[in-house]
Design an enzyme around this catalytic site. Sequence first.
Site, mmCIF file in Angstrom:
data_model
loop_
_atom_site.group_PDB
_atom_site.id
_atom_site.type_symbol
_atom_site.label_atom_id
_atom_site.label_comp_id
_atom_site.label_asym_id
_atom_site.label_seq_id
_atom_site.Cartn_x
_atom_site.Cartn_y
_atom_site.Cartn_z
ATOM 1 C CE1 TYR A 154 2.467 -4.704 0.477
ATOM 2 C CE2 TYR A 154 1.233 -5.626 -0.833
ATOM 3 C CZ TYR A 154 1.452 -5.074 0.261
ATOM 4 O OH TYR A 154 0.636 -4.879 1.061
ATOM 5 C CE LYS A 158 2.163 -7.888 2.032
ATOM 6 N NZ LYS A 158 2.681 -7.738 3.909
HETATM 7 P P1 NAP Z 1 1.447 1.003 7.776
HETATM 8 O O1 NAP Z 1 -0.094 1.711 8.004
HETATM 9 O O2 NAP Z 1 2.303 1.904 6.200
HETATM 10 O O3 NAP Z 1 3.004 0.699 8.650
HETATM 11 C C1 NAP Z 1 3.525 0.198 8.551
HETATM 12 C C2 NAP Z 1 3.784 -0.501 9.890
HETATM 13 O O4 NAP Z 1 5.089 -1.137 9.443
HETATM 14 C C3 NAP Z 1 4.008 0.817 10.497
HETATM 15 O O5 NAP Z 1 3.801 1.004 11.438
HETATM 16 C C4 NAP Z 1 5.504 1.197 10.440
HETATM 17 O O6 NAP Z 1 6.808 1.618 11.778
HETATM 18 C C5 NAP Z 1 6.184 -0.488 10.537
HETATM 19 N N1 NAP Z 1 7.358 -0.691 9.569
HETATM 20 C C6 NAP Z 1 7.651 -0.561 8.575
HETATM 21 N N2 NAP Z 1 9.247 -1.043 8.367
HETATM 22 C C7 NAP Z 1 9.414 -1.410 9.204
HETATM 23 C C8 NAP Z 1 10.781 -1.966 9.847
HETATM 24 N N3 NAP Z 1 11.528 -2.267 8.622
HETATM 25 N N4 NAP Z 1 11.059 -2.793 10.734
HETATM 26 C C9 NAP Z 1 9.862 -2.409 11.928
HETATM 27 N N5 NAP Z 1 8.701 -1.853 11.858
HETATM 28 C C10 NAP Z 1 8.612 -1.400 10.632
HETATM 29 O O7 NAP Z 1 1.119 -0.581 6.573
HETATM 30 P P2 NAP Z 1 -0.371 -0.593 6.774
HETATM 31 O O8 NAP Z 1 -1.317 -0.584 6.212
HETATM 32 O O9 NAP Z 1 -1.183 -0.773 8.063
HETATM 33 O O10 NAP Z 1 -0.224 -2.697 6.549
HETATM 34 C C11 NAP Z 1 0.245 -3.517 7.397
HETATM 35 C C12 NAP Z 1 0.616 -4.754 7.295
HETATM 36 O O11 NAP Z 1 -0.689 -5.528 6.056
HETATM 37 C C13 NAP Z 1 1.681 -4.614 6.064
HETATM 38 O O12 NAP Z 1 2.325 -6.188 5.758
HETATM 39 C C14 NAP Z 1 0.680 -4.479 4.859
HETATM 40 O O13 NAP Z 1 1.772 -5.359 3.918
HETATM 41 C C15 NAP Z 1 0.058 -5.464 5.056
HETATM 42 N N6 NAP Z 1 -0.827 -4.995 4.134
HETATM 43 C C16 NAP Z 1 -1.711 -3.461 3.953
HETATM 44 C C17 NAP Z 1 -2.608 -3.795 3.310
HETATM 45 C C18 NAP Z 1 -3.507 -2.541 3.023
HETATM 46 O O14 NAP Z 1 -4.252 -2.375 2.667
HETATM 47 N N7 NAP Z 1 -3.501 -1.243 3.637
HETATM 48 C C19 NAP Z 1 -3.459 -4.933 2.210
HETATM 49 C C20 NAP Z 1 -2.263 -5.944 2.151
HETATM 50 C C21 NAP Z 1 -1.566 -6.072 2.879
HETATM 51 P P3 NAP Z 1 6.747 3.031 11.697
HETATM 52 O O15 NAP Z 1 5.714 3.581 12.131
HETATM 53 O O16 NAP Z 1 7.230 2.756 13.466
HETATM 54 O O17 NAP Z 1 7.698 3.047 11.159
#
Ligand code: NAP
Length: 247
Positions: A154, A158
Amino acid sequence: MLRDKVAVVTGASRGIGKAIALALGKEGVFVAVNYHKDQEGAEEVVKEIQAQGGQAIALQGDIRSAQEVEDLIQSTLSRWGRLDILVNNAGITKDALFLRMKEEDFDAVVSTNLKGAFHCLQQAGKIMMKQRSGKIITISSIVGVIGNRGQANYAAAKAGLIGLTKSAAKEFASRGITVNAIAPGFIETDMTDVLPDKIKTQLRSHIPLGRLGKPEEVAHLVTFLASDQADYITGQVFHIDGGMVMA
Ligand code: NAP
């Protein structure tokens, strides 16, 4: 200022992507709500945007596939005729300590988080270069800046997004397109929900503001970077992490 602009938000069925889609929708942006598996979640987001008087469509598409990304961008163009904003948000984690990490888990994380964004940037970039305008915002992570135990795949993906962002920013700038990255710390979503309480408590102790962030807080920053007010900002990485990393 954002009214009637057209955006694609990848991975907008839940979490940060959902908050971004809703925030843009509230500003009057027409939003293509991309999802991979969670059709119900994406349709719910569309309904919420429509209930606020906005326009949105749910578009299925796996960002790992160049063809599916092309279809996603083309469907958005067929619906609204242009593309002003791309938010590269979709991402996954498959954590394991470095020496135990399986090659397939390394590949899965890199092909979704990094290569998926590459496909989106390439397809959206083609349209925006012709339009001579556009805003691209990619959700990286603070882990891509400082690394993290158990997240070598990851963190590598990133960090790669930061290189991708800066390179695209240099190539696209002459056509008035800005490309920026956001590096969130720990945000309350399904992705962090799986962390044991003990780890969450430890995390909080490293965050000067003493709490995890909210998806809406990331969405506010995206809304700003997508607006004309951010026209002179490109190639930057914005930390939104409660002060966890100060550099
Ligand atoms: P999440 O709740 O797990 O949601 C992930 C989203 O990505 C879902 O809508 C999922 O779609 C979609 N997805 C996964 N694989 C995909 C693919 N192959 N094609 C299209 N869509 C896909 O994640 P989140 O926490 O909101 O994170 C969103 C972004 O922020 C990510 O890039 C994550 O790495 C980044 N981020 C998160 C955090 C944190 O603390 N949460 C911190 C830093 C960065 P489906 O549900 O339809 O499968």
